[in-house]
Motif scaffolding. Structure first.
Motif, short mmCIF file in Angstrom:
data_model
loop_
_atom_site.label_atom_id
_atom_site.label_comp_id
_atom_site.label_asym_id
_atom_site.label_seq_id
_atom_site.Cartn_x
_atom_site.Cartn_y
_atom_site.Cartn_z
N GLU A 76 -1.33 -1.62 7.92
CA GLU A 76 -1.33 -0.30 7.31
C GLU A 76 -0.75 -0.40 5.90
N VAL A 77 -1.41 0.24 4.95
CA VAL A 77 -0.99 0.20 3.54
C VAL A 77 -0.85 1.64 3.03
N VAL A 78 0.27 1.92 2.38
CA VAL A 78 0.50 3.23 1.77
C VAL A 78 0.60 3.05 0.26
N ILE A 79 -0.26 3.77 -0.47
CA ILE A 79 -0.33 3.65 -1.93
C ILE A 79 0.32 4.87 -2.56
N THR A 80 1.17 4.63 -3.57
CA THR A 80 1.72 5.71 -4.38
C THR A 80 1.52 5.37 -5.85
N ASP A 81 1.65 6.39 -6.71
CA ASP A 81 1.54 6.13 -8.15
C ASP A 81 2.94 5.98 -8.74
N ALA A 82 3.01 5.94 -10.07
CA ALA A 82 4.29 5.70 -10.74
C ALA A 82 5.28 6.84 -10.53
N LEU A 83 4.80 7.99 -10.08
CA LEU A 83 5.68 9.12 -9.79
C LEU A 83 6.14 9.12 -8.34
N GLY A 84 5.66 8.14 -7.56
CA GLY A 84 6.00 8.10 -6.15
C GLY A 84 5.19 9.06 -5.31
N LEU A 85 4.09 9.59 -5.86
CA LEU A 85 3.22 10.54 -5.18
C LEU A 85 1.94 9.86 -4.71
N PRO A 86 1.26 10.43 -3.71
CA PRO A 86 -0.06 9.92 -3.36
C PRO A 86 -0.96 9.95 -4.59
N PRO A 87 -1.84 8.96 -4.77
CA PRO A 87 -2.66 8.88 -5.97
C PRO A 87 -3.48 10.14 -6.21
N GLY A 88 -3.58 10.52 -7.49
CA GLY A 88 -4.37 11.68 -7.87
C GLY A 88 -5.80 11.32 -8.18
N VAL A 89 -6.15 10.04 -8.04
CA VAL A 89 -7.52 9.56 -8.24
C VAL A 89 -7.87 8.65 -7.06
N GLU A 90 -9.14 8.32 -6.95
CA GLU A 90 -9.58 7.46 -5.84
C GLU A 90 -9.13 6.02 -6.07
N LEU A 91 -8.33 5.51 -5.17
CA LEU A 91 -7.87 4.13 -5.21
C LEU A 91 -8.08 3.52 -3.84
N ILE A 92 -8.69 2.34 -3.79
CA ILE A 92 -8.93 1.66 -2.52
C ILE A 92 -8.42 0.23 -2.62
N PRO A 93 -7.41 -0.13 -1.84
CA PRO A 93 -6.91 -1.51 -1.86
C PRO A 93 -7.89 -2.45 -1.16
N VAL A 94 -7.81 -3.72 -1.50
CA VAL A 94 -8.62 -4.74 -0.82
C VAL A 94 -7.73 -5.93 -0.47
N LEU A 95 -8.06 -6.57 0.64
CA LEU A 95 -7.43 -7.84 1.00
C LEU A 95 -8.32 -8.97 0.51
N ILE A 96 -7.72 -9.94 -0.17
CA ILE A 96 -8.49 -11.03 -0.76
C ILE A 96 -7.96 -12.35 -0.22
N THR A 97 -8.87 -13.24 0.16
CA THR A 97 -8.48 -14.56 0.62
C THR A 97 -9.61 -15.54 0.31
N PRO A 98 -9.28 -16.77 -0.07
CA PRO A 98 -10.33 -17.76 -0.29
C PRO A 98 -10.86 -18.30 1.02
N ASP A 99 -12.15 -18.63 1.04
CA ASP A 99 -12.78 -19.21 2.22
C ASP A 99 -13.83 -20.20 1.74
N SER A 100 -13.55 -21.48 1.93
CA SER A 100 -14.40 -22.56 1.40
C SER A 100 -14.52 -22.38 -0.12
N ASN A 101 -15.74 -22.22 -0.62
CA ASN A 101 -15.94 -22.09 -2.07
C ASN A 101 -16.12 -20.65 -2.51
N THR A 102 -15.82 -19.70 -1.64
CA THR A 102 -16.00 -18.30 -1.97
C THR A 102 -14.68 -17.53 -1.79
N THR A 103 -14.68 -16.32 -2.30
CA THR A 103 -13.53 -15.43 -2.12
C THR A 103 -13.97 -14.24 -1.27
#
Length: 217
Positions: A76-103
């Motif tokens: 579970e991930v909770v995103i806030t902005d610099a004011l400590g508030l829920p984002p006022g724009v659309e923001l979507i986090p991603v998990l990134i990991t390498p796998d063989s020769n791709t990401t």
């Protein structure tokens, strides 16, 4: 418990594809190929784009069975902005990991404003990334040792410059003019400064002089 959605590919030594299939709710993956006395087959299985099995099958006329145990976890991930508030724009986090020769990039399910969950993720090390325009925030997370909830702040800030004009278009220069910055009916700041740094969102600005409202934007 069986894991649906695992994609398997059966190839020969040269990489020629003979069969491919995906697991159903029981977790079983069935692929077939003719018997080859000269060389064995290779089986590769992927889940959410990640390689979870890659091996050579023994040459035999009988059915070959391989069992793979995969531990899956929710993050579970909770995103806030610099004011400590829920984002006022659309923001979507991603998990990134390498796998063989791709990401590999894994996207979450949005639970609420600024709240996301990555469901059924294999154990391992990942980079959690959040981007907005030219701003990119990253942090390293280890699953399942990341904890129940990961908090991440978006660093995006933009400069707001307030220029005041009267009804005739003339510039108003008065250091006693006060600005009230609101967002979702919540007071962000009350200031006489005309230059501010704010995270991306929709704001309402009221302008007053000697406690008298003189403008709204």
């Amino acid at each position: 418990q069986g894991i649906p959605g695992i994609h398997g590919r059966l190839t020969n030594k040269a990489g020629v594809l003979y069969d491919e299939n995906s697991t159903q709710n029981n977790g079983e993956l069935l692929v077939t190929a003719p018997f080859d006395r000269r060389e064995p087959y290779a089986l590769q299985a992927e889940y959410k784009g990640l390689t979870i099995y890659s091996g050579t099958l023994h040459k035999t006329l009988r059915k070959v069975k391989k069992e793979v145990t995969l531990e899956l976890y929710d993050l579970e991930v909770v995103i806030t902005d610099a004011l400590g508030l829920p984002p006022g724009v659309e923001l979507i986090p991603v998990l990134i990991t390498p796998d063989s020769n791709t990401t590999i990039q894994i996207t979450p399910i949005e639970k609420g404003k600024g709240s996301f969950v990555f469901e059924r993720i294999p154990a391992g090390d990942y980079h959690l990334q959040l981007s907005y325009g030219e701003f990119i925030d990253e942090m390293h997370v280890t699953i399942p040792n990341a904890g129940n909830v990961v908090h991440m702040q978006c660093s995006a800030l933009f400069t707001l410059i307030i220029d005041l004009f009267d009804s005739k278009g003339n510039t108003l220069a008065n250091d006693d003019i006060e600005f009230l910055i609101l967002r979702d009916n919540q007071t962000i700041t009350k200031t006489k400064e005309k230059t501010l740094s704010l995270p991306p969102a929709r704001y309402r600005i009221t302008t007053s002089l000697d406690d008298e409202l003189i403008g709204v934007k």
